[in-house]
Design a protein around this motif. Structure first.
Motif, short mmCIF file in Angstrom:
data_model
loop_
_atom_site.label_atom_id
_atom_site.label_comp_id
_atom_site.label_asym_id
_atom_site.label_seq_id
_atom_site.Cartn_x
_atom_site.Cartn_y
_atom_site.Cartn_z
N HIS A 122 -9.40 0.64 7.41
CA HIS A 122 -8.94 1.87 8.04
C HIS A 122 -8.82 1.65 9.54
CE1 HIS A 122 -10.27 5.91 9.87
NE2 HIS A 122 -8.99 6.03 9.57
N TYR A 157 -4.21 3.06 6.55
CA TYR A 157 -5.05 2.36 5.58
C TYR A 157 -4.32 1.12 5.09
CZ TYR A 157 -8.39 6.13 5.56
OH TYR A 157 -9.34 7.04 5.93
N TYR A 158 -5.04 0.02 5.12
CA TYR A 158 -4.49 -1.27 4.70
C TYR A 158 -5.33 -1.85 3.56
CZ TYR A 158 -2.43 -1.21 9.42
OH TYR A 158 -1.76 -0.87 10.57
N CYS A 159 -4.67 -2.54 2.67
CA CYS A 159 -5.39 -3.36 1.71
C CYS A 159 -5.20 -4.82 2.11
CB CYS A 159 -4.93 -3.11 0.28
SG CYS A 159 -3.15 -3.27 -0.01
N ALA A 195 0.84 -1.20 0.00
CA ALA A 195 0.00 0.00 0.00
C ALA A 195 0.87 1.24 0.00
CB ALA A 195 -0.92 0.00 1.21
N TRP A 197 -10.20 -2.56 1.34
CA TRP A 197 -9.45 -1.51 2.02
C TRP A 197 -10.00 -1.39 3.45
CZ3 TRP A 197 -5.11 1.00 0.81
CH2 TRP A 197 -4.72 1.08 -0.52
N TRP A 250 -2.31 -9.22 4.01
CA TRP A 250 -2.43 -7.79 4.32
C TRP A 250 -1.21 -7.03 3.81
CZ3 TRP A 250 -6.58 -5.56 6.88
CH2 TRP A 250 -7.53 -6.45 7.39
N ILE A 308 -13.40 3.05 -4.89
CA ILE A 308 -12.44 1.95 -5.07
C ILE A 308 -12.46 1.53 -6.53
CG2 ILE A 308 -14.09 0.12 -4.49
CD1 ILE A 308 -11.79 -1.33 -3.02
N CYS A 365 -2.66 0.06 -4.01
CA CYS A 365 -2.28 -1.23 -3.42
C CYS A 365 -1.81 -2.11 -4.58
CB CYS A 365 -3.47 -1.84 -2.71
SG CYS A 365 -3.18 -3.53 -2.11
N CYS A 372 -14.68 -2.61 -0.61
CA CYS A 372 -14.27 -3.88 -1.22
C CYS A 372 -14.59 -3.82 -2.70
CB CYS A 372 -15.02 -5.03 -0.54
SG CYS A 372 -14.57 -6.67 -1.13
N LEU A 396 -7.78 3.48 -4.01
CA LEU A 396 -8.83 4.08 -3.20
C LEU A 396 -8.72 5.59 -3.37
CD1 LEU A 396 -11.14 3.43 -1.17
CD2 LEU A 396 -9.52 4.05 0.64
#
Length: 125
Positions: free
Chosen positions: A38, A93-95, A6, A36, A115, A69, A22, A50, A80
């Motif tokens: 948060h 923020y993670y994907c 990310a 995604w 992740w 997205i 990502c 998603c 995103l």
């Protein structure tokens, strides 16, 4: 090896815009649904969006109409787009992805296997 990277975070003013990316590797990207997530400071991580294999999208209410997205299968990348961010959007923020699960009402409740490392977004008021 499945990897998600990310990037794109930073400092943005409320009402501005920011695009997170990502980039995926190590798996057949077009066969996976990507989410995604948060994590606000001091709070639990929550799913926010998603995108399905076919490009269908889901959003939680708090970002609907502001975040978008999208995926580019040729680049193995999910984006995103954050428009009109608010100070409460601040956080990491993670994907994430997992071949077992599809986007839908329960997607954000699953323990996904893969992740990214997260990217920090700070929204100033």
């Amino acid at each position: 090896e499945v990897q998600l990277q990310a990037s794109g975070g930073g400092l943005v003013q409320a009402g501005g815009s920011l695009r997170l990316s990502c980039v995926a590797s190590g798996f057949s990207f077009d066969e996976y649904e990507i989410g995604w997530f948060h994590q606000a400071p001091g709070k639990r991580r929550e799913g926010i969006s998603c995108i399905s294999r076919t490009g269908g999208t889901d959003y939680i209410d708090s970002v609907k109409g502001r975040f978008t997205i999208a995926r580019d299968n040729a680049k193995s990348t999910v984006y995103l787009q954050m428009n009109s961010p608010k100070p409460e959007d601040t956080g990491v923020y993670y994907c994430a992805t997992d071949e077992r699960y599809s986007c839908g009402r329960y997607y954000f409740h699953y323990e996904l296997d893969y992740w990214g490392q997260g990217t920090q977004v700070t929204v100033s008021s």
